[in-house]
Enzyme design. Structure first.
Site, short mmCIF file in Angstrom:
data_model
loop_
_atom_site.label_atom_id
_atom_site.label_comp_id
_atom_site.label_asym_id
_atom_site.label_seq_id
_atom_site.Cartn_x
_atom_site.Cartn_y
_atom_site.Cartn_z
N GLY A 52 0.81 -1.23 0.00
CA GLY A 52 0.00 0.00 0.00
C GLY A 52 0.84 1.27 0.00
N GLU B 252 -1.35 23.04 6.17
CA GLU B 252 -0.90 22.29 5.00
C GLU B 252 -1.17 23.12 3.75
OE1 GLU B 252 -1.77 17.73 5.49
OE2 GLU B 252 -3.57 18.85 6.01
N HIS C 146 -3.74 14.44 16.15
CA HIS C 146 -2.44 15.13 16.18
C HIS C 146 -2.44 16.38 17.07
CE1 HIS C 146 -1.61 12.42 13.02
NE2 HIS C 146 -2.21 13.08 12.06
P1 NAP Z 1 -3.74 1.61 0.57
O1 NAP Z 1 -2.73 2.27 -0.31
O2 NAP Z 1 -5.14 1.51 0.08
O3 NAP Z 1 -3.20 0.16 0.90
C1 NAP Z 1 -3.98 -0.82 1.50
C2 NAP Z 1 -3.19 -2.11 1.61
O4 NAP Z 1 -4.03 -3.10 2.20
C3 NAP Z 1 -2.71 -2.64 0.29
O5 NAP Z 1 -1.43 -3.19 0.46
C4 NAP Z 1 -3.73 -3.74 -0.02
O6 NAP Z 1 -3.12 -4.65 -0.87
C5 NAP Z 1 -3.98 -4.28 1.39
N1 NAP Z 1 -5.25 -4.97 1.56
C6 NAP Z 1 -6.49 -4.53 1.21
N2 NAP Z 1 -7.42 -5.47 1.52
C7 NAP Z 1 -6.76 -6.51 2.05
C8 NAP Z 1 -7.16 -7.77 2.58
N3 NAP Z 1 -8.45 -8.17 2.58
N4 NAP Z 1 -6.21 -8.59 3.07
C9 NAP Z 1 -4.91 -8.21 3.07
N5 NAP Z 1 -4.47 -7.05 2.60
C10 NAP Z 1 -5.39 -6.20 2.10
O7 NAP Z 1 -3.82 2.32 1.99
P2 NAP Z 1 -2.68 3.17 2.74
O8 NAP Z 1 -2.77 4.58 2.27
O9 NAP Z 1 -1.38 2.47 2.64
O10 NAP Z 1 -3.22 3.18 4.24
C11 NAP Z 1 -3.09 2.06 5.10
C12 NAP Z 1 -3.56 2.45 6.48
O11 NAP Z 1 -2.74 3.52 6.97
C13 NAP Z 1 -4.99 2.99 6.55
O12 NAP Z 1 -5.55 2.66 7.79
C14 NAP Z 1 -4.80 4.50 6.48
O13 NAP Z 1 -5.88 5.19 7.06
C15 NAP Z 1 -3.55 4.64 7.29
N6 NAP Z 1 -2.77 5.85 7.00
C16 NAP Z 1 -2.26 6.06 5.76
C17 NAP Z 1 -1.51 7.19 5.52
C18 NAP Z 1 -0.89 7.44 4.17
O14 NAP Z 1 -0.15 8.42 4.04
N7 NAP Z 1 -1.11 6.63 3.17
C19 NAP Z 1 -1.27 8.12 6.55
C20 NAP Z 1 -1.81 7.88 7.82
C21 NAP Z 1 -2.56 6.73 8.02
P3 NAP Z 1 -3.95 -5.69 -1.79
O15 NAP Z 1 -4.99 -4.91 -2.51
O16 NAP Z 1 -2.91 -6.30 -2.65
O17 NAP Z 1 -4.53 -6.67 -0.85
#
Ligand code: NAP
EC number: 1.1.1.49
Length: 489
Positions: free
Chosen positions: A20, A217, A241
């Site tokens: 992700g 931001e 935060h």
């Molecule tokens: P993302 O890009 O949508 O990634 C989600 C990940 O989860 C992917 O690796 C996806 O891969 C996997 N996934 C989805 N369904 C799944 C399942 N059933 N079983 C196993 N793996 C699964 O999301 P993200 O932005 O990285 O965010 C991840 C978390 O961090 C969230 O809770 C978000 O709120 C938090 N967060 C993110 C950020 C940021 O900057 N991105 C900042 C603060 C907090 P597959 O589709 O291959 O399964």
């Protein structure tokens, strides 16, 4: 000055959601930088886990690409990439099904060392992951789980989530990340407050006029429009935060610098927060500036809802009803598409009780500013005599309390918040992570405010992209005879 790196013991880290955005942007490049810094042992193992079907080589290539894209200069200069990639594995797994769990169980068998499971997936999957880790025998004493924000969207959902995780893990195994707490300056704030005799005697309503916290931001909602529109600045920034920063600035000195002592004090601050009246809060929503609309659409266009009532900006005033702070207002402000990217806490001290100098000599208040980004650092504005002849004129000069060498101006020794926090997980140090009761207390404070908006069908005030929020936000301060600090990059 070269910072001292204390290596951690060998560990296994499983990153659910390892393909992700967060894993690629922060977690994996951060781990690489720690490896390059000599903090991660060769015997550590990192296992990416997600549904996508790929072999280890393909995943290593993805990790290497992420390092190129997001790893910064140090990652480019470090020649240990091949050695790092050897620590990386991948297992295709489904949080909601049975695929991959037997493989993960096999991989994690009988090592007798720290096992950390990073839930970098949608919070909707936290319960599924926790349940399956237990079913497959991986939720043992050595296990730790790391969970990302958002932790609930109100008190009820946060309680449910806490209860779900508590069914499988003890509180001391749960690491709720708020990456603001991993910033160097946030810890420096505690060092400055509790490592010096100078500040603590003045750190109260007798000497402090007010405190401001601004997290500004320049970016808009970008591709996160759908998520953000259900959340808004209160849920996305303030409840977590800004509230954490408020706690650290306002808490009583803990008896020891240990996780529960620190978190007990933070919790007391949240519980002492006054409810916020509707006239003490300003909500805003950015709008496009003509000529820039195609490049920078307004909020409603960005989220695809012409009637959205979600705030992208919030300014509020609150009080902490306890002996230390009664009478000192705390002003919080955060927003998207503001004039500069800047996070700063400002402690404005009161005037001296009497000035012995002529009126035209000038008069300045001491201002302590704690800057979290960019250019992390702490400065104290001190009044001195303007040098030279011509009588006594007073000027305000900044006393820089940032140990610039330690932070490394070129960023060489700079440790990103995620890097620090992941290493803390491995060490088993929860000081910089939120405890379940803190998160619930924060929601208990924000819920009535959000409910009030919903009841009143409150519509946020528009503000121009690139400005510092609606004029009402400035009015909030001015009617108290105060001003916001300039948002400077
Ligand atoms: P993302 O890009 O949508 O990634 C989600 C990940 O989860 C992917 O690796 C996806 O891969 C996997 N996934 C989805 N369904 C799944 C399942 N059933 N079983 C196993 N793996 C699964 O999301 P993200 O932005 O990285 O965010 C991840 C978390 O961090 C969230 O809770 C978000 O709120 C938090 N967060 C993110 C950020 C940021 O900057 N991105 C900042 C603060 C907090 P597959 O589709 O291959 O399964």
């Amino acid at each position: 000055m070269v910072s001292r790196v204390i290596p951690v013991d060998p560990f296994d880290l499983v990153i659910f959601g390892g393909t992700g955005d967060l894993a690629r942007r922060k977690i994996l490049p951060g781990l690489f930088r720690r490896f390059c810094a000599g903090q991660m042992p060769d015997a550590a193992r990192i296992i990416g886990a997600a549904r996508s079907d790929m072999d280890t080589d393909a995943y290593r290539q993805m990790v290497s690409d992420a390092i190129d894209e997001f790893g910064g200069d140090l990652a480019k200069e470090c020649d240990a990439r091949d050695a790092f990639l050897k620590l990386i594995g991948y297992i295709a797994i489904d949080a909601r099904g049975e695929t991959g769990w037997a493989d993960l169980q096999e991989a994690m068998k009988g090592k007798g060392r720290v096992e950390a499971y990073y839930f970098s997936v949608s919070p909707a999957l936290f319960g599924d992951l926790a349940e399956r880790l237990q079913q497959w025998g991986m939720a043992d004493e050595d296990a730790r789980i790391v969970v990302e924000k958002p932790f609930g969207r109100d008190l009820e959902t946060a309680r449910d989530l806490n209860a779900t995780l508590a069914a499988y893990f003890d509180e001391h195994q749960i690491y709720r990340i708020d990456h603001y707490l991993g910033k160097e300056t946030v810890q420096n704030l505690m060092a400055v407050r509790f490592g010096n005799m100078l500040f603590e005697p003045l750190w109260n309503s007798q000497y402090v006029d007010h405190i401001q916290i601004t997290v500004a931001e320049t970016v808009g909602v970008g591709g996160r429009g759908e998520y953000y529109d259900k959340s808004g600045a209160m849920r996305d920034m303030v409840q977590n935060h800004l509230m954490q920063l408020l706690c650290l600035i306002a808490m009583e000195p803990p008896a020891r610098f240990d996780p529960d002592a620190v978190r007990d004090e933070k919790l007391k601050v949240i519980r002492a927060l006054d409810p916020v009246e509707s006239y003490e809060i300003v909500r805003g929503q950015y709008q496009a500036v003509p000529m820039e609309e195609s490049e920078h659409p307004g909020y409603r266009t960005a989220v695809g809802d012409a009637k959205s009532r979600t705030e992208s900006f919030l300014a509020l005033k609150t009080h902490i009803s306890n002996w230390r702070w009664a009478g000192t207002p705390f002003y919080l402000r955060t927003g998207k598409r503001m004039s500069a990217r800047s996070s700063e806490i400002t402690v404005v001290f009161k005037d001296t009780p009497h000035s012995i100098f002529a009126e035209d000599a000038g008069r300045h208040r001491n201002v302590l500013s704690i800057r979290l980004q960019p250019n992390e650092g702490i400065t104290l504005g001190v009044t001195i005599k303007e040098p030279g002849p011509g009588g006594m004129r007073l000027i305000d000069v900044p006393l820089d309390m940032t140990f610039a060498d330690a932070l490394g101006e070129d960023g060489a020794d700079h440790v990103d918040a995620y890097e620090r926090l992941i290493m803390d997980v491995i060490r088993g140090n929860q000081t910089l992570f939120m405890r379940g009761d803190e998160v619930e207390a924060a929601w208990a404070w924000t819920d009535p405010i959000i409910e009030g908006w919903e009841l009143r069908h409150d519509v946020p005030k528009p503000y121009d992209s690139g400005s510092d929020g609606p004029t009402d936000a400035f009015e909030l301060m001015r009617r108290d005879g105060r001003d916001w600090r300039e948002v400077s990059p």
